[in-house]
Enzyme design. Sequence first.
Site, mmCIF file in Angstrom:
data_model
loop_
_atom_site.group_PDB
_atom_site.id
_atom_site.type_symbol
_atom_site.label_atom_id
_atom_site.label_comp_id
_atom_site.label_asym_id
_atom_site.label_seq_id
_atom_site.Cartn_x
_atom_site.Cartn_y
_atom_site.Cartn_z
ATOM 1 N N ASP A 35 0.819 -1.217 0.000
ATOM 2 C CA ASP A 35 0.000 0.000 0.000
ATOM 3 C C ASP A 35 0.857 1.273 0.000
ATOM 4 O OD1 ASP A 35 -2.067 -1.683 0.047
ATOM 5 O OD2 ASP A 35 -2.805 -1.148 2.060
ATOM 6 N N TYR A 38 2.059 2.153 -3.374
ATOM 7 C CA TYR A 38 0.948 2.664 -4.185
ATOM 8 C C TYR A 38 0.674 4.126 -3.812
ATOM 9 C CZ TYR A 38 -3.792 3.261 -5.942
ATOM 10 O OH TYR A 38 -4.887 3.737 -6.589
ATOM 11 N N ASP A 39 0.620 4.386 -2.499
ATOM 12 C CA ASP A 39 0.353 5.756 -2.033
ATOM 13 C C ASP A 39 1.417 6.718 -2.547
ATOM 14 O OD1 ASP A 39 -1.818 4.775 -0.748
ATOM 15 O OD2 ASP A 39 -0.899 4.736 1.252
ATOM 16 N N SER A 83 -36.560 -2.674 -17.816
ATOM 17 C CA SER A 83 -36.571 -3.512 -16.625
ATOM 18 C C SER A 83 -36.740 -4.969 -17.076
ATOM 19 C CB SER A 83 -37.728 -3.025 -15.770
ATOM 20 O OG SER A 83 -37.907 -3.871 -14.708
ATOM 21 N N LEU A 84 -36.865 -5.904 -16.153
ATOM 22 C CA LEU A 84 -36.992 -7.311 -16.534
ATOM 23 C C LEU A 84 -38.316 -7.892 -16.040
ATOM 24 C CD1 LEU A 84 -33.427 -8.561 -15.515
ATOM 25 C CD2 LEU A 84 -34.324 -8.485 -17.844
ATOM 26 N N GLU A 115 -26.888 -15.207 -15.831
ATOM 27 C CA GLU A 115 -26.143 -14.258 -14.995
ATOM 28 C C GLU A 115 -26.764 -14.127 -13.616
ATOM 29 O OE1 GLU A 115 -26.375 -10.593 -17.246
ATOM 30 O OE2 GLU A 115 -26.104 -11.698 -19.109
ATOM 31 N N LYS A 117 -28.399 -12.168 -10.687
ATOM 32 C CA LYS A 117 -29.109 -10.882 -10.627
ATOM 33 C C LYS A 117 -28.638 -10.184 -9.362
ATOM 34 C CE LYS A 117 -33.665 -8.802 -11.139
ATOM 35 N NZ LYS A 117 -33.571 -7.825 -10.076
ATOM 36 N N ASP A 119 -28.094 -7.615 -6.469
ATOM 37 C CA ASP A 119 -29.004 -6.716 -5.772
ATOM 38 C C ASP A 119 -28.283 -5.402 -5.501
ATOM 39 O OD1 ASP A 119 -31.352 -6.014 -4.701
ATOM 40 O OD2 ASP A 119 -31.184 -7.238 -2.887
ATOM 41 N N ARG A 138 -30.351 4.824 -13.339
ATOM 42 C CA ARG A 138 -31.393 4.398 -14.266
ATOM 43 C C ARG A 138 -32.601 5.344 -14.189
ATOM 44 N NH1 ARG A 138 -35.975 1.220 -13.621
ATOM 45 N NH2 ARG A 138 -36.670 0.253 -15.561
ATOM 46 N N GLU A 175 -24.523 -3.025 -12.839
ATOM 47 C CA GLU A 175 -25.020 -2.879 -11.479
ATOM 48 C C GLU A 175 -23.892 -2.434 -10.558
ATOM 49 O OE1 GLU A 175 -28.172 -3.497 -11.487
ATOM 50 O OE2 GLU A 175 -28.829 -3.974 -9.447
ATOM 51 N N TYR A 227 -23.354 -5.475 -17.516
ATOM 52 C CA TYR A 227 -24.144 -6.557 -18.111
ATOM 53 C C TYR A 227 -24.761 -6.232 -19.472
ATOM 54 C CZ TYR A 227 -27.760 -4.150 -15.315
ATOM 55 O OH TYR A 227 -28.562 -3.215 -14.732
ATOM 56 N N LYS A 316 -36.537 -15.024 -9.810
ATOM 57 C CA LYS A 316 -36.340 -14.461 -8.466
ATOM 58 C C LYS A 316 -36.117 -15.555 -7.432
ATOM 59 C CE LYS A 316 -37.505 -10.554 -7.301
ATOM 60 N NZ LYS A 316 -36.686 -9.378 -6.944
ATOM 61 N N CYS A 414 -36.682 -11.800 37.476
ATOM 62 C CA CYS A 414 -36.461 -12.827 36.459
ATOM 63 C C CYS A 414 -37.819 -13.390 36.014
ATOM 64 C CB CYS A 414 -35.586 -13.930 37.048
ATOM 65 S SG CYS A 414 -35.575 -15.427 36.033
ATOM 66 N N CYS A 417 -38.199 -17.070 37.578
ATOM 67 C CA CYS A 417 -38.242 -17.385 39.017
ATOM 68 C C CYS A 417 -38.502 -16.166 39.896
ATOM 69 C CB CYS A 417 -36.956 -18.088 39.437
ATOM 70 S SG CYS A 417 -35.507 -17.015 39.428
ATOM 71 N N CYS A 431 -30.329 -13.125 35.586
ATOM 72 C CA CYS A 431 -31.054 -13.540 36.777
ATOM 73 C C CYS A 431 -30.018 -13.880 37.839
ATOM 74 C CB CYS A 431 -31.907 -14.765 36.438
ATOM 75 S SG CYS A 431 -32.415 -15.708 37.876
ATOM 76 N N CYS A 437 -32.803 -21.222 39.560
ATOM 77 C CA CYS A 437 -33.803 -20.709 38.611
ATOM 78 C C CYS A 437 -34.192 -21.831 37.640
ATOM 79 C CB CYS A 437 -33.220 -19.524 37.853
ATOM 80 S SG CYS A 437 -34.216 -19.015 36.461
#
Length: 677
Positions: A35, A38-39, A83-84, A115, A117, A119, A138, A175, A227, A316, A414, A417, A431, A437
């Site tokens: 890292d 890279y920095d 949409s689907l 593929e 789907k 979320d 979208r 997505e 996609y 789904k 409790c 008891c 308790c 108990c």
Amino acid sequence: MAVSKKIHAEVQQLRQLIEHHNRLYYTFAAPEIPDDDYDALLARLQSLESDYDLVTPDSPTQRVGSAPQSQFSQVTHENPMLSLAKVNSEDELRSFEQRLHKSLESDANLEYSCEPKIDGVAVSLLYEDGVLTRGATRGDGVTGEDITHNVRTISSIPLRLQCDEPPARFEVRGEIFLGKQGFARINARASNDGGKVFVNPRNTAAGAIRQLDSRNTAKMPLQMYCYSVGIADGINLPDSLSQVFAMLKGFGLPINDDLLVAKGIDECITYCEQLLGKRNDLEYEIDGAVIKVNRFRTQEALGNTARSPRWAIAYKFPAEEKTTTVLNVEFQVGRTGTITPVARLEPVFVGGVTVSNTTLHNMDEIERLGLHIGDTVIVRRAGDVIPKIVKVLDSESVKKGSGKRKAVVLPDGCPACGSAIEKDGEVLVRCSAGIICPAQRKESIKHFASRTALDIEGLGNKLIEQLVDLELISNVSDIFALDKQTLAGMERMGDKSADNLLAAISKAKKTTLPRFLFALGIREVGEATAQALANHFGDLPAIIAADAEALEEVADIGPIVAQHIATFFRNKDNLGLIAQLQKQGIEWPVIEVSTMAKLLDGETWVLTGTLEQLTRNEAKARLVALGAKVAGSVSAKTDCVVAGPGAGSKLTKAEELQIKVIDEDTFLRQLEKLEQQ
Ligand code: IVH
């Protein structure tokens, strides 16, 4: 200021190098430089760009975010983002194919792109002459919002396409999402900082991508999978979607690895089944599979409806979040006396199971959620984790409406008891009565008889509750004094089941030291710790004699657990109970400490997929016993991966990193061999 050729060349070189490392890091999860290095590259580029006024929109320095915008401008999609249509069953998938055959007037076998789907949030990226010039949501499919400033911060999205002759205008769609690990990371960060925790990856990604201040977006480890292509000016697209994916990959765009080209709907159905099977192992959340006709000619012949293409369908999977109502909140007393609020819910089918109860953990959690009895809540069950209430909905309207909303109040005593309740640490209450108990008694007996403890088949929770309520047993040793007549007289028991249970009780007497230790229900001693204790000390007297310091020498036992163990064995009642159990014939073979060499000492193993012959806990305990560490994710440090059916991204990663992968049968054979050495 005239900028020398040398400076230009260095800036160019730095940009290419940084993007190369970005790809290795974000797309392939296989960084090649530390890292710090890279920095240093990024810092050098930043200083050259600012000293010589060389900032361009496609520079990797632009990924860190820029000053806030006052509002989003609107973007009109040249080709609407459709949409689907959705289906929920295999039969409906077959009907989908039948419709395609009918419409095409041909029963010829069709090729599909299958593929996951994802979320997440659908977005469009526009590249002009190879440079990312616009990112848009979208929206309603026709008009979206300009989120260019935010998509630039997403490291796996190239700011410039990797190709010698870039198309004049090229729009890709896909997505944007937060991976499971990324989501866990930011939630850990949020709760560390005392901030609000996020409900789920999808909403968090949607919020992150709609920030006016892109510096906020830059803090989120967002990802994207492409996609489809929306505009392709100045380039000829290949004939099929799967070929387009290969082309996009060549451009440096992120493409999901879990794609498949299938022939005929049956292969698509198999894909869906396999995808559902490995849903928990995927590094991102999915809500189904998408099945698309692969050939563009065929797609065109089929055409679109106003809202969705006729050539694609979403299958789904069961939702992992549902809304339901809190009917009541009750307080349960656990084995060690901890009192836990539990929500009774209107039963709801979520994540593949029906949920009617869920733990609320403690009163702080109830306060954090702002939960009242009568509230409408979101219940989430993702993967194998226990279902939980993640959000209270509409509490205001409920308050105003029925007036049925009731606050949750911790009882004075409790619930089992009536003894005084005492605080244990910051948030827990327990308790004070200890083993007197009845609830604690029942829970400790249930634990003792459970499958991973002494495994007394037929001694279920309901029967234990009856036996304790009727005062026929009051501790675990009483189990071994039960007779046939008593058992046969219990609800839903007869002569035969009484005989079976007595046989099971007798069989359970021959056990193993780790099982026995686990069955005792010592605080914080789970299966793996019990196994580690047994291996380290070999037999019970040595464990009883050990002080906290000696206990801390056991791998994975820290000061708190050591203290719990020492306290347990200093208690006369506990020692009396153990003596009683041994008198009743409970026995186990002594473990030869010296022969149980730590043959896997220092190794890191990962378990993934489904194990069919032993539980994960068992597998873990046996590995720990051999000195191995069991990790949750695969890295270069992993020595071996045990992969069962349905293994997903962990297996892929292991293969990429060329780490040894074995199946469950091989694993068991190796374990047995090592354990005998
Ligand atoms: S294709 C015309 N493919 O699902 C094709 N969509 O209900 C439109 N999604 O808005 C989309 N993964 O946000 C497609 N592999 C995938 C997808 C996918 C997730 C989302 C996308 C879309 C919604 C459609």
